[in-house]
Enzyme design. Structure first.
Site, PDB file in Angstrom:
ATOM      1  N   HIS A  69       0.816  -1.205   0.000  1.00  0.00           N
ATOM      2  CA  HIS A  69       0.000   0.000   0.000  1.00  0.00           C
ATOM      3  C   HIS A  69       0.856   1.265   0.000  1.00  0.00           C
ATOM      4  O   HIS A  69       0.559   2.232  -0.678  1.00  0.00           O
ATOM      5  CB  HIS A  69      -0.928  -0.015   1.211  1.00  0.00           C
ATOM      6  CG  HIS A  69      -1.974   1.053   1.179  1.00  0.00           C
ATOM      7  ND1 HIS A  69      -3.084   0.968   0.379  1.00  0.00           N
ATOM      8  CD2 HIS A  69      -2.066   2.233   1.834  1.00  0.00           C
ATOM      9  CE1 HIS A  69      -3.816   2.051   0.545  1.00  0.00           C
ATOM     10  NE2 HIS A  69      -3.225   2.839   1.418  1.00  0.00           N
ATOM     11  N   HIS A 124     -10.177   2.663  -0.967  1.00  0.00           N
ATOM     12  CA  HIS A 124     -10.369   2.347   0.448  1.00  0.00           C
ATOM     13  C   HIS A 124     -11.201   1.079   0.544  1.00  0.00           C
ATOM     14  O   HIS A 124     -12.204   1.009   1.245  1.00  0.00           O
ATOM     15  CB  HIS A 124     -11.011   3.529   1.200  1.00  0.00           C
ATOM     16  CG  HIS A 124     -10.267   3.875   2.447  1.00  0.00           C
ATOM     17  ND1 HIS A 124     -10.849   4.210   3.626  1.00  0.00           N
ATOM     18  CD2 HIS A 124      -8.928   3.927   2.686  1.00  0.00           C
ATOM     19  CE1 HIS A 124      -9.921   4.455   4.538  1.00  0.00           C
ATOM     20  NE2 HIS A 124      -8.755   4.285   3.990  1.00  0.00           N
TER      21      HIS A 124
END
Lengths: 235, 594
Positions: B17, B63
């Site tokens: 990430h 998200h």
């Protein structure tokens, strides 16, 4: 029109106000000298001809909408101004703050859909003899957007009957188009003195033809006219 | 040997990430240069010059994992995160869009929509578009990608870089707690088995503070009170300060000065907490008093937590002792990168679920589309149009692959072309792209192949269109129990609109409706070049001409022709009969009259 004197209108900015710039822009477009005023000020500017409490989420609406903003320092002077007959307009969150401050009757509850609603609504003008609707014709239908989660006006039967009898319901959703379950289709309420008005729809978003309807100019333009008369009547 | 504190920092910043350790080599295949580009990939957002002294910053971000675990807060904080990325560039956010993929319009989906509205409505940024697709393949791994567009003067483009030894690092915004600890590694870089236990790793959004953070940041950049801005997103202070310390700068950080909302937090917890609504500004010491004054007015805590140094390290102190000391380059540019083994596999497209043909009005009605007084063309059909100044504007869109598309190259190519076509249908000339890449576990060769093919597809379409990709985000490990999501790149496009009063909107009675057959960059170009002649333009994104006509009629509020035997791909356009005759496109079918 362009030569007409520009009345000073204060648009109060609470922490969490969102439509303050939009409101300032629209009022100035309609010939006012509008400016934003921080909620922490103790006093309105001396030349204030009208006050607008704009839409948004003051204090995040984390408590009941408007319940915290009504205690902002500037509100003491706004209440004084209103009690002395000054013009005060509350839009959406501003309407909620005015009911919390006791300047307008009723309360605003969560929409009956339990969801936020953003859409154009059709409004019936019930009164054209007020400082906020003078540019409207009797029976006018206005197309103005609403955008709120807690726009459902409510009053108990006694208060509603009183408000109806005194002609305080100045604006209603057109029959069958009520987006939030407001009792008696109430979209806007005026004070008994006629100088304080609150509505859930957003007239500041319906002024510029590029952005959609221009019917909001009838509401805000009426206010500018009235503020001009108040400011310059004796000049 | 790194100590435990340092290991915690590495575990976050070397996650996929934060570090793009699996995807970075592949992302180099994307075209990123162009004459309008003021900032390409690598900063908080891409920025393009739109003329007249104005620049537009934009980026899409995922998200997904938080939204899978807790849809309301997951989606809400996704919006909050992308807003702060745009704010960190020195821009004021003017629009949000979101790309949603869910199994079906169930409770989980409705909570995600409510979360997006909760944050975006409260911070006062209009939500103007995006797309929603329902497909059982996303039932266990829903996708929530959010894009934000911001506006700034060209001379103000900020970089997240600490400069000037002795300058102060000022943390402002919310206090720091234990929420979201390890979010970037626990949630975003693993699969979701046993996800109930991961709920505490989801952050809680506070849009009221988010709004104050936007206003404070705007005042700081407008008054030249800060030299750099960085948001605290995934991996918290660790990530934002590593970014700031890169190059030869270095940072001295005093973790015991960070205002906390919980007691007895360990230094490493403070370092990697993902508590929302926090930003770090680089401030010259002589401007500190003014910065404090702005924060106090907006009732935001504001604390000097460190200084810019010249040792090139991220040095962390607690109670006067060094608790961690890491060369900043190791955390950023020297994050290990892996070339992944790839293996092609056959793919089979699936049919579109009928639910996708139903109106989506109920979704975007829950978003404030109007605040800011820029929304010329509202959401509901293809791209939205926002006014910049006078009659100039931009068209914006965010799109994923066609429903049921499983071929990774076609998915990338089609998502990019549709984003550009939606901008063209709204009257804009496509100018630049942002991409949000959503895939399964990259350590599996067939997924690695999907990622590579997807990026190739985006690159091919971007090259055909002649426009760059200026920002993006990668979300991998979107799989549960060995079952990955289909390859799902979301592509956002920003286009230039010369005159917002002449963009296609609704068809009118008497208009001729035509189907322009084809797909690709040539058709995109033809549509925006002729947009001023169209009362309406709408691409056939879901394959069926009937559905596209039905959507156009609903949008216009007036019935039009229904297709008889015509097939996509293509674009339907409506225009005055006199103009229709002179339209010069190779293959046209006349569908009828409104």
């Amino acid at each position: 029109m362009s030569d007409a004197p520009k009345p000073a209108i204060s648009v109060v900015v609470f922490p969490g106000s969102n439509d303050d710039r939009d409101t300032e822009l629209s009022l100035n477009h309609l010939g006012a000298d509008a400016s934003r005023l921080w909620h922490g000020e103790e006093r309105l500017p001396a030349n204030t001809a009208a006050v607008v409490l704009p839409g948004g989420f003051s204090y995040g609406d984390y408590l009941r909408c408007g319940a915290i903003a009504r205690f902002s320092p500037v509100m003491r002077d706004v209440v004084r101004f209103a009690n002395e007959g000054g013009l005060v307009l509350g839009i959406c969150n501003g309407f909620q703050i005015l009911t919390e401050a006791g300047l307008l009757p009723g309360v605003l509850r969560q929409n009956s859909t339990l969801e936020f609603q953003c859409q154009d609504v059709s409004l019936v003008v019930e009164r054209t003899d007020t400082a906020f609707t003078s540019r409207c014709e009797p029976g006018d239908r206005l197309s103005i957007p609403v955008k709120n989660g807690e726009g459902c006006w409510f009053a108990d039967p006694e208060l509603l009957a009183e408000a109806e009898a005194e002609g305080l319901i100045a604006l209603r959703y057109a029959p069958g188009t009520n987006p939030n379950g407001a009792i008696a289709d109430v979209a806007g309420v005026i004070s008994a003195g006629g100088n304080v008005f609150g509505l859930m729809p957003h007239p500041e978003h319906a002024v510029d033809p590029v952005l959609g309807s221009t019917d909001g100019a009838k509401i805000l333009g009426s206010l500018v006219d009235a503020a001009r008369s108040a400011a310059f009547a004796t000049a | 040997m790194p100590n435990d504190f340092e290991l915690a920092v590495f575990s976050l910043l070397w996650s996929e990430h934060c570090g793009y350790k699996h995807s970075a080599p592949l992302l180099r295949r994307l075209p990123t240069a162009g004459e309008r580009v003021l900032q390409g990939p690598g900063e908080n957002a891409g920025v393009i010059d739109v003329g007249g002294g104005l620049a537009v910053a934009f980026k899409v971000e995922s998200h997904n994992h938080p939204s899978a675990v807790e849809p309301f807060q997951g989606a809400a904080t996704g919006v909050g995160g992308i807003l702060r990325d745009i704010v960190a560039m020195g821009a004021r956010p003017i629009a949000l869009l979101d790309g949603l993929r869910f199994g079906q319009p169930d409770w989980h989906f409705k909570r995600a929509v409510a979360g997006i509205g909760h944050y975006g409505n409260c911070v006062g940024v209009p939500n103007v578009g995006g797309e929603t697709v329902f497909d059982p393949a996303y039932a266990k791994n829903p996708l929530v990608n959010a894009m934000c567009v911001g506006l700034l003067p060209v001379e103000r483009v900020l970089k997240a870089k600490a400069t000037g030894t002795g300058n102060l690092l000022v943390l402002y915004g919310a206090t720091t707690g234990r929420d979201g600890i390890g979010g970037a590694s626990v949630l975003a870089s693993q699969d979701l088995a046993g996800s109930d236990d991961k709920r505490p790793s989801v952050q809680i959004g506070d849009p009221f503070r988010g709004k104050a953070l936007i206003e404070v940041s705007q005042e700081l950049v407008e008054s030249d009170l800060c030299l750099g801005l960085q948001d605290c997103g995934a991996a918290g202070l660790a990530s934002s300060l590593a970014e700031m310390a890169r190059g030869d700068a270095g940072v001295d950080l005093h973790l015991d000065r960070v205002p906390l909302r919980e007691s007895n937090m360990e230094p490493w917890e403070i370092m990697i907490s993902e508590s929302q609504e926090r930003m770090v500004a680089v401030v010259a010491p002589e401007r500190l008093a003014e910065v404090r004054e702005v924060c106090e007015r907006w009732e935001l805590p504001c604390t000097v937590i460190g200084e810019v140094a010249n040792h090139g390290e991220l040095r962390c102190y607690f109670g006067g002792e060094i608790v961690g000391q890491i060369p900043a380059e190791l955390l950023t540019d020297e994050c290990p990168r892996y070339e992944l083994p790839q293996e092609e596999r056959p793919t089979t497209n699936t049919a579109m679920e009928q639910v996708n043909a139903e109106p989506k009005t109920w979704i975007f009605q829950q978003y404030d589309q109007l605040v800011g007084s820029r929304t010329v063309r509202r959401p509901g059909l293809d791209g939205a149009v926002l006014r910049l100044d006078g009659t100039r504007g931009i068209a914006v869109s965010l799109d994923g692959p066609p429903v049921g598309e499983r071929d990774p190259f076609r998915a990338g190519w089609s998502a990019t072309m549709e984003a550009a076509m939606n901008v063209a249908c709204a009257g804009g000339e496509p100018a630049a792209l942002t991409d949000g890449l959503n895939y399964g576990n990259p350590e599996r060769p067939e997924i690695a192949w999907e990622i590579a093919r997807g990026i190739d597809g985006i690159a091919a379409a971007a090259n055909e269109l002649g426009i760059p990709v200026v920002s993006g985000n990668v979300s991998l490990y979107n799989e549960t129990g060995g079952s990955p999501i289909p390859p799902t790149p979301f592509v956002g496009c920003v286009g230039l609109v010369p005159d917002v009063t002449r963009v296609p909107s609704r068809w009118r009675g008497g208009d001729t409706v035509l189907l322009l057959h084809g797909e690709g960059a040539e058709l995109v170009r033809f549509v925006w070049q002729n947009a001023h002649r169209f009362s309406l333009a709408h691409d056939i994104s879901k394959g069926s001409v009937e559905l596209a006509l039905h959507e156009a009629a609903e949008w216009s509020g007036i019935a039009g022709p229904t297709a008889a035997g015509a097939n996509g791909p293509g674009v339907i356009v409506a225009l005055a009969p006199a103009d229709a005759a002179s339209l010069d496109w190779p293959t046209i079918t006349e569908l009828g009259t409104v």
